[in-house]
Each structure stands twice: as C-alpha cells, then as structure tokens.
Design an enzyme around this catalytic site. Structure first.
Site, PDB file in Angstrom:
ATOM      1  N   ARG A  42      -8.582  -6.183  19.001  1.00 44.59           N
ATOM      2  CA  ARG A  42      -7.855  -7.074  18.094  1.00 44.59           C
ATOM      3  C   ARG A  42      -8.400  -8.487  18.313  1.00 44.59           C
ATOM      4  O   ARG A  42      -8.335  -9.020  19.420  1.00 44.59           O
ATOM      5  CB  ARG A  42      -6.356  -7.026  18.384  1.00 44.59           C
ATOM      6  CG  ARG A  42      -5.736  -5.662  18.143  1.00 44.59           C
ATOM      7  CD  ARG A  42      -5.577  -5.348  16.667  1.00 44.59           C
ATOM      8  NE  ARG A  42      -5.106  -3.979  16.449  1.00 44.59           N
ATOM      9  CZ  ARG A  42      -4.721  -3.498  15.277  1.00 44.59           C
ATOM     10  NH1 ARG A  42      -4.750  -4.283  14.213  1.00 44.59           N
ATOM     11  NH2 ARG A  42      -4.324  -2.248  15.146  1.00 44.59           N
ATOM     12  N   HIS A  53       3.536   3.741  12.442  1.00 47.21           N
ATOM     13  CA  HIS A  53       2.361   4.444  13.001  1.00 47.21           C
ATOM     14  C   HIS A  53       2.743   5.420  14.115  1.00 47.21           C
ATOM     15  O   HIS A  53       1.879   6.122  14.633  1.00 47.21           O
ATOM     16  CB  HIS A  53       1.301   3.469  13.540  1.00 47.21           C
ATOM     17  CG  HIS A  53       0.583   2.721  12.492  1.00 47.21           C
ATOM     18  ND1 HIS A  53      -0.700   2.245  12.658  1.00 47.21           N
ATOM     19  CD2 HIS A  53       0.931   2.350  11.238  1.00 47.21           C
ATOM     20  CE1 HIS A  53      -1.092   1.609  11.568  1.00 47.21           C
ATOM     21  NE2 HIS A  53      -0.104   1.658  10.697  1.00 47.21           N
ATOM     22  N   HIS A  56     -20.356  26.623  29.534  1.00 50.71           N
ATOM     23  CA  HIS A  56     -19.375  27.202  30.455  1.00 50.71           C
ATOM     24  C   HIS A  56     -19.470  26.427  31.771  1.00 50.71           C
ATOM     25  O   HIS A  56     -20.541  26.342  32.378  1.00 50.71           O
ATOM     26  CB  HIS A  56     -19.714  28.686  30.669  1.00 50.71           C
ATOM     27  CG  HIS A  56     -18.668  29.443  31.418  1.00 50.71           C
ATOM     28  ND1 HIS A  56     -18.143  29.037  32.615  1.00 50.71           N
ATOM     29  CD2 HIS A  56     -18.052  30.624  31.111  1.00 50.71           C
ATOM     30  CE1 HIS A  56     -17.259  29.918  33.043  1.00 50.71           C
ATOM     31  NE2 HIS A  56     -17.180  30.901  32.135  1.00 50.71           N
ATOM     32  N   ASP A  79      -0.427   4.383   0.781  1.00 49.24           N
ATOM     33  CA  ASP A  79      -0.885   5.386   1.737  1.00 49.24           C
ATOM     34  C   ASP A  79      -0.168   5.181   3.070  1.00 49.24           C
ATOM     35  O   ASP A  79       0.403   4.127   3.322  1.00 49.24           O
ATOM     36  CB  ASP A  79      -2.398   5.319   1.929  1.00 49.24           C
ATOM     37  CG  ASP A  79      -2.854   3.989   2.535  1.00 49.24           C
ATOM     38  OD1 ASP A  79      -2.362   2.940   2.085  1.00 49.24           O
ATOM     39  OD2 ASP A  79      -3.695   3.997   3.450  1.00 49.24           O
ATOM     40  N   HIS A 124       0.840  -1.210   0.000  1.00 52.81           N
ATOM     41  CA  HIS A 124       0.000   0.000   0.000  1.00 52.81           C
ATOM     42  C   HIS A 124       0.869   1.252   0.000  1.00 52.81           C
ATOM     43  O   HIS A 124       1.930   1.283   0.617  1.00 52.81           O
ATOM     44  CB  HIS A 124      -0.991   0.008   1.171  1.00 52.81           C
ATOM     45  CG  HIS A 124      -0.373   0.045   2.534  1.00 52.81           C
ATOM     46  ND1 HIS A 124      -0.119   1.227   3.206  1.00 52.81           N
ATOM     47  CD2 HIS A 124       0.018  -0.948   3.366  1.00 52.81           C
ATOM     48  CE1 HIS A 124       0.398   0.957   4.404  1.00 52.81           C
ATOM     49  NE2 HIS A 124       0.494  -0.356   4.518  1.00 52.81           N
ATOM     50  N   GLU A 134      -5.189   1.482   2.750  1.00 52.52           N
ATOM     51  CA  GLU A 134      -4.970   0.428   3.746  1.00 52.52           C
ATOM     52  C   GLU A 134      -5.086   0.958   5.164  1.00 52.52           C
ATOM     53  O   GLU A 134      -5.636   0.299   6.049  1.00 52.52           O
ATOM     54  CB  GLU A 134      -3.596  -0.216   3.531  1.00 52.52           C
ATOM     55  CG  GLU A 134      -3.383  -1.511   4.300  1.00 52.52           C
ATOM     56  CD  GLU A 134      -2.887  -1.328   5.724  1.00 52.52           C
ATOM     57  OE1 GLU A 134      -2.959  -2.295   6.514  1.00 52.52           O
ATOM     58  OE2 GLU A 134      -2.419  -0.208   6.062  1.00 52.52           O
ATOM     59  N   GLU A 135      -4.570   2.161   5.399  1.00 47.19           N
ATOM     60  CA  GLU A 135      -4.576   2.718   6.749  1.00 47.19           C
ATOM     61  C   GLU A 135      -5.961   3.172   7.194  1.00 47.19           C
ATOM     62  O   GLU A 135      -6.142   3.619   8.325  1.00 47.19           O
ATOM     63  CB  GLU A 135      -3.585   3.886   6.854  1.00 47.19           C
ATOM     64  CG  GLU A 135      -2.134   3.528   6.550  1.00 47.19           C
ATOM     65  CD  GLU A 135      -1.499   2.623   7.587  1.00 47.19           C
ATOM     66  OE1 GLU A 135      -2.210   2.142   8.494  1.00 47.19           O
ATOM     67  OE2 GLU A 135      -0.289   2.383   7.494  1.00 47.19           O
ATOM     68  N   THR A 154     -12.261  26.243  30.112  1.00 49.80           N
ATOM     69  CA  THR A 154     -13.297  25.719  31.010  1.00 49.80           C
ATOM     70  C   THR A 154     -14.591  25.442  30.264  1.00 49.80           C
ATOM     71  O   THR A 154     -15.649  26.014  30.557  1.00 49.80           O
ATOM     72  CB  THR A 154     -13.553  26.706  32.163  1.00 49.80           C
ATOM     73  OG1 THR A 154     -13.907  27.980  31.612  1.00 49.80           O
ATOM     74  CG2 THR A 154     -12.322  26.847  33.036  1.00 49.80           C
ATOM     75  N   ASP A 191       4.341  -6.344   4.562  1.00 42.28           N
ATOM     76  CA  ASP A 191       3.719  -5.211   5.264  1.00 42.28           C
ATOM     77  C   ASP A 191       3.664  -5.488   6.760  1.00 42.28           C
ATOM     78  O   ASP A 191       2.704  -5.151   7.432  1.00 42.28           O
ATOM     79  CB  ASP A 191       2.302  -4.963   4.706  1.00 42.28           C
ATOM     80  CG  ASP A 191       1.660  -3.707   5.276  1.00 42.28           C
ATOM     81  OD1 ASP A 191       2.400  -2.821   5.745  1.00 42.28           O
ATOM     82  OD2 ASP A 191       0.419  -3.615   5.271  1.00 42.28           O
ATOM     83  N   ASP A 223       6.308   1.267   6.587  1.00 40.05           N
ATOM     84  CA  ASP A 223       4.898   0.903   6.466  1.00 40.05           C
ATOM     85  C   ASP A 223       4.186   1.858   5.507  1.00 40.05           C
ATOM     86  O   ASP A 223       3.621   2.839   5.929  1.00 40.05           O
ATOM     87  CB  ASP A 223       4.243   0.936   7.848  1.00 40.05           C
ATOM     88  CG  ASP A 223       2.795   0.506   7.848  1.00 40.05           C
ATOM     89  OD1 ASP A 223       2.376  -0.124   6.867  1.00 40.05           O
ATOM     90  OD2 ASP A 223       2.074   0.812   8.815  1.00 40.05           O
TER      91      ASP A 223
END
Length: 433
Positions: free
Chosen positions: A299, A401, A184, A56, A54, A122-123, A286, A151, A88
């Site tokens: 994952r 990354h 606020h 990108d 890839h 891909e990313e 604030t 990759d 990558d």
C-alpha cells in the site's frame, strides 16, 4: 448486475447506457463487464454531481466460514444485513438509486443533475475503466462540477467521516519453478531444489511481524510527517477498542490510536496474500510442487511513485534469491497498481457533505484519510479536473472482503438520507477553492 442496475435506473426515469469495455487484457476470450452510465436531469442552472460505485464483489463461498449464504441477503434481529457486497459496494450503489426514488415518490425535484458511473471490475483493478474515463472526459463527464464516491467506511461504528486521502496499491507476484512436474517427497526430497522452500524464504524477507517493510529504500520515498498533520490525529474520534472490535481480537501492532491511524493512512504497508500452486486442501499430501507463485501487495502513500517502488522491489527480491544459490528459476512482476490520492477537504464539495452529516447525524464529521485503495478516485480527479469526495455509508465492523460481510440497517437508511441531504447542500453551497 449490470442488467439489473440499468433496468432500475431506467425505471426511475434516467437516461441509461451499458457501455462495453472490450476484452479482458491477457484473457481475450472474456468480455469485460460493461460500465453502466446514467444521467438524471439536464438543467443548465443546476450543479452536476458525478457519482461512482461498483457492482462487482469479492469472491465468496459458504465453506470459507460464512454463517449465512454469502449471495443471499440475510437480516438478523439486530438489523445487520449480511451478504457479499452489502457494504462493498452494492449497498451504497442502491443508496443512490433510493435517493432518486425517494425524491420521485415525495414529488420533490432533485436539486442537482446526477451522472452515474457504475463499473463491474473494481475488485480486479478496474480493468478498462481508466481508458473509458479518459475517453469520456470531454463528453459524458464534461458537465461534472464535483465527484462523490461512496465506497469506503467510517473509522468506528458511531461517528461518520469524510475521506480526503487514500493509499495506493501495487500488487506483485513471485514465481519460483524448477522440476518439470510435481515430485514425490519420499523419492526426491533432499535431492532437488524445492521451489516452495525458495519462495517461503523470499516471502519471509519482505516484512517482519511488526509490519516493518524490509525492502531497502522504501521508507525513503515517503513524504515526511509535518507538525500540522501530526496535530490532526489526537482529535479524531477513534479508540483502540474500535480497532479491536474490527479485528475481532487484540492483535494490534501499535499501542496508541495515533500510531495506529498513521500506520493505516500515511505510511506504507506490505501484506502477503497467498501462494498459488501449493497443496492447500485438508489432509496430507507429500507432494513437492514444481512451480509456486507467491502474491503480495504494498500500500503506497505520498510521495511513492510506482516506478520507484517497482525498481526497489524487483532489485531486492532478485538479490535475495541470488543469495540462495538455487538452481530454480525466479520471476517477479507487477500484476497491477493504483496510485495514492489526496484531495482538498476545504472545497465546497466537502463543506456541503459536512453540513449533510450534521443534518442527518447531528455531529460534525471527522476528516480522515483511508488505508484502502480506490484507483478510480485519482482517475476521475485527473480526467475531470474537479474535486473528489469520499462519503462512506458503512462502518468499520462491516468486514468488507472478509467472511460475514454486513451493512447495518441503520447505516443503510441514515446513509441514504445522507446522500440525499448532500445533494441539497451541494446545490446551495457557494463556490470557493
């Protein structure tokens, strides 16, 4: 980058096309980057290898903490090549082009037919690519005898590995909204339900500080560890020092390499990635944000099916939010998912790669799985019905990354030799299951 790749491949004598993928889903004003496909050689007596990469990269800004300009290649005195995408995946993609170039300049015929597929999303979950692969499975990809993807990365910094498994990735968003506009805190603090407070509470219920996923039922989906698999881990060339070098700290969770590798490869993990809509600039403001969106991913591993994971995640988050008795509104959804993948490391594709590693580096490679996700791996396997090999070029310290991403010059040069040697061994390897 697509134009650059196409022109480089054409200059090397390949048949090149830039194939449009249409509009980006949900953002119809944006065209998806084209897929660059190329064929080099069409000899029916040769094997045909499909290579994927890839062009990108992840976003990068100098102010993120980079020591160099992220989009300018910088090589230091130690041969480290810094730049976003160096490992990558622009370095490995250029490695494939270097292989073709080296054969041409040496006057050596390429031992296989080469099909190239280089994408630009891909990313961001490879949007549009799945449909493209399926549509081309009986045409451009039909001749492929095996697939090779570079990759991913070595486990450490010295010994190459071949990768036969990947975790999947389910990426989620949680939004909490309440007031019609930002408030606020001096005027409304203590008198209105604050979306940020609710969101932080929900995020804190997802995972503990030791990496244990707190969503009930998730671990019940995981394929049990067998004695055969368990016996593979002690012999893998990896140490806790390798991990600490990659981390740049001693902040590891597990005390042994075996536990660490299992946590990274064969067990799921949950990571919280950020909050959108909250004040994040330097200094103090604030403000009570009217709407915030938290982002996290899981994952996944065998045998976790996405539909089951989603059901457990959505049900748990909604139940935890209900306990707050908040008048704010919650929504949770899946941004994208990619399935886990496991291949056969005994296939001739892996045997050829093992011989290439031995030829170039003088050692037998470790057979590993990996914690990251490359959804296209499974897509190619299912579409072509052929074995897929992950043949990494970069090392564990490349910081893909992250800030100061790099690729060592040694890995780039020797890795390019490895890709070339692999093609020669592929041409010689007898067919076997």
């Amino acid at each position: 980058m697509a134009e650059f790749l196409a022109s480089e491949l054409a200059a090397l004598g390949a048949e090149v096309q830039q194939r449009p993928l249409g509009k980006q889903p949900g953002k119809e004003h944006l065209e998806l980057p084209p897929v660059v496909i190329a064929r080099y050689g069409n000899d029916k007596n040769k094997r045909t290898i499909l290579v994927y990469g890839h062009y990108d990269v992840q976003p990068a800004l100098k102010e993120d903490g980079w020591s160099t300009e992220p989009f300018k290649l910088t090589v230091d005195n130690h041969g480290r090549m810094y730049g976003r995408g160096s490992t990558d995946d622009k370095g490995p993609v250029l490695g494939w082009l270097n292989v073709i170039e080296a054969h041409k300049k040496a006057g050596v015929e390429l031992p296989v037919n080469l099909l190239c597929c280089f994408e630009g999303m891909e990313e961001y979950g490879s949007e549009g690519l799945e449909e493209f692969i399926q549509s081309e499975s009986k045409s451009f990809f039909k001749d492929a005898d095996a697939v090779c993807i570079s990759d991913n990365y070595w486990l450490g910094t010295e010994k190459p590995c071949l990768t036969y498994g990947l975790r999947g990735c389910n990426y989620y968003s949680i939004s909490v909204s309440g007031p019609a506009q930002d408030l606020h805190s001096g005027v409304f603090g203590g008198s209105a339900h604050e979306p940020m407070t609710d969101l932080v509470h929900i995020l804190s219920k997802l995972v503990d500080s030791h990496g244990n996923i707190l969503v009930p039922g998730i671990m019940d989906l995981v394929e049990p560890l067998t004695e055969e698999e368990n016996s593979l881990y002690p012999n893998i060339s990896y140490t806790m020092d390798n991990l600490h070098e990659s981390l740049g700290s001693q902040t590891s969770i597990h005390p042994t390499k075996e536990q660490t590798l299992m946590a990274r490869w064969r067990y799921p993990s949950l990571s919280i990635h950020g909050v959108e809509g909250a004040y994040s600039a330097p200094g103090a403001k604030t403000v009570i944000p009217a709407k915030v969106i938290g982002k996290f991913s899981i994952r996944t591993v065998p045998n976790m099916e996405s539909v089951d994971v989603n059901r457990l995640v959505f049900g748990y988050i909604k139940a935890e939010f209900a306990k707050l008795n908040s008048k704010n509104t919650l929504d949770v959804w899946l941004q994208h998912d990619g399935k886990w993948w496991v291949s056969s490391p005994k296939h001739w594709n892996f045997t050829a790669a093992s011989k290439a590693v031995k030829q170039v580096f003088g050692v037998e490679p470790d057979m590993t799985r990996e914690g990251g996700s490359i959804p296209v791996t499974l897509s190619f396997e299912q579409a072509t019905g052929k074995n897929v090999l992950l043949l990494p070029m970069g090392s564990s310290t490349d910081a893909a990354h992250s800030i100061n991403e790099k690729l060592d010059k040694r890995n780039y040069i020797e890795g390019t030799k490895l890709l070339g040697a692999y093609l020669h061994y592929v041409a010689e390897e007898p067919t076997k299951a």
